[in-house]
Design an enzyme around this catalytic site. Structure first.
Site, short mmCIF file in Angstrom:
data_model
loop_
_atom_site.label_atom_id
_atom_site.label_comp_id
_atom_site.label_asym_id
_atom_site.label_seq_id
_atom_site.Cartn_x
_atom_site.Cartn_y
_atom_site.Cartn_z
N PRO A 2 -16.53 -19.85 16.45
CG PRO A 2 -14.66 -19.20 17.99
CD PRO A 2 -16.14 -19.90 18.01
CD GLU A 3 -18.06 -20.21 10.64
OE1 GLU A 3 -17.93 -20.67 9.38
OE2 GLU A 3 -19.33 -19.84 10.85
CE LYS A 51 -15.37 -24.79 12.55
NZ LYS A 51 -16.67 -25.03 12.94
NE ARG A 250 -23.22 -27.12 14.67
CZ ARG A 250 -22.12 -26.97 15.07
NH1 ARG A 250 -21.74 -25.70 15.19
NH2 ARG A 250 -21.25 -27.95 15.57
#
Length: 278
Positions: A2-3, A51, A250
């Site tokens: 989630p950003e 976040k 990532r």
């Protein structure tokens, strides 16, 4: 992962469901706080910080949570079946007479004094969607280590808070630089635009259920998740490789024609990654 825009949406849902109402149900399923009882206290507000989610409760209490890779807060009406995952993944339940908020797979969940919030979020840089946004400070933070790769600098929440892996790849594409370019080598005119460009992207998506950076619903993202499909601009195959500090690699996407700068000598093809928005 989630950003910032996703966390902002989660905070708004929680705030709408809980703020101004007295808790009639409270269950924190983590050992350290399992005996904490918040019933009878009103929720004051739910605030996103980068976040992080800060649920403020009367009595100088804050429930701090972080979604990380696949955590989620879901809100349910009375009698509605809970659908966020199996019951053993539930880490928190906060309920009132009208709504119940259920936190699934929350890797970070802690109860602290509201006056101690800086202990958990004080290290963050200017929040792209927050009242503390300061583009000049964000740029100074990013350029403080000119040898650091652009992609890693963008992901460092101490520089600016809210950018995740999707926006990292999309921002690098829009800047015309590979994520491995040392940020100090980014032309000054492009570097100067970076903070506000990031802010515009997150602001444009904070009210949308599906993230769009291209302006077109049919092709919502320029490069993220597109390998090995053609670049939307030049039709060159989009590439993907892992980028990280050795502990957290990532998948990173870029167009080898539209973006200049260093890149891994070996790349791999990869389909669209698992959806991580919540």
């Amino acid at each position: 992962m989630p950003e910032g825009d996703t966390v902002w949406q989660a905070a708004r849902r929680l705030h709408d469901a809980l703020a101004g109402r007295v808790l009639t149900r409270s269950d924190l399923r983590v050992p350290k706080f399992a005996t904490a009882d918040l019933t009878g206290r009103a929720v004051l507000d739910v605030t996103p910080r980068g976040k992080h989610l800060l649920t403020r409760i009367e009595g100088n209490l804050t429930l701090h949570s972080h979604l990380r890779m696949d955590g989620a807060w879901k809100v349910f009406a009375p009698g509605q079946r809970w659908s966020g995952g199996p019951s053993h993944q539930i880490r928190a339940i906060l309920g009132n007479a009208d709504r119940t908020a259920v936190g699934y797979r929350l890797p970070v969940l802690e109860l602290l004094r509201t006056t101690d919030e800086e202990r958990v979020v004080g290290h963050l840089g200017p929040d792209l969607l927050g009242p503390d946004w300061d583009p000049e400070q964000a740029l100074a933070n990013l350029l403080a280590d000119p040898a650091r790769s652009l992609g890693e600098a963008l992901l460092d929440q101490r520089n600016l808070a809210g950018v995740g892996n999707v926006y990292k790849s999309e921002l690098c594409f829009l800047l015309g630089a590979t994520p491995w370019l040392p940020i100090g080598a980014l032309p000054a005119d492009r570097a100067a635009k970076l903070p506000e460009l990031a802010k515009r992207l997150l602001e444009a998506n904070r009210d949308r259920p599906n993230r769009i950076t291209t302006g077109h619903r049919s092709q919502p993202l320029f490069v993220y998740g597109r390998a090995p499909r053609p670049c939307l601009r030049c039709r060159t195959s989009v590439c993907v490789a892992d980028q990280g500090d050795g502990s957290r690699e990532r998948p990173t996407y870029w167009c080898p024609n539209c973006q200049t700068g260093p890149a891994p000598s070996t790349t791999r093809h990869r389909g669209a990654p698992r959806r991580t928005t919540n």
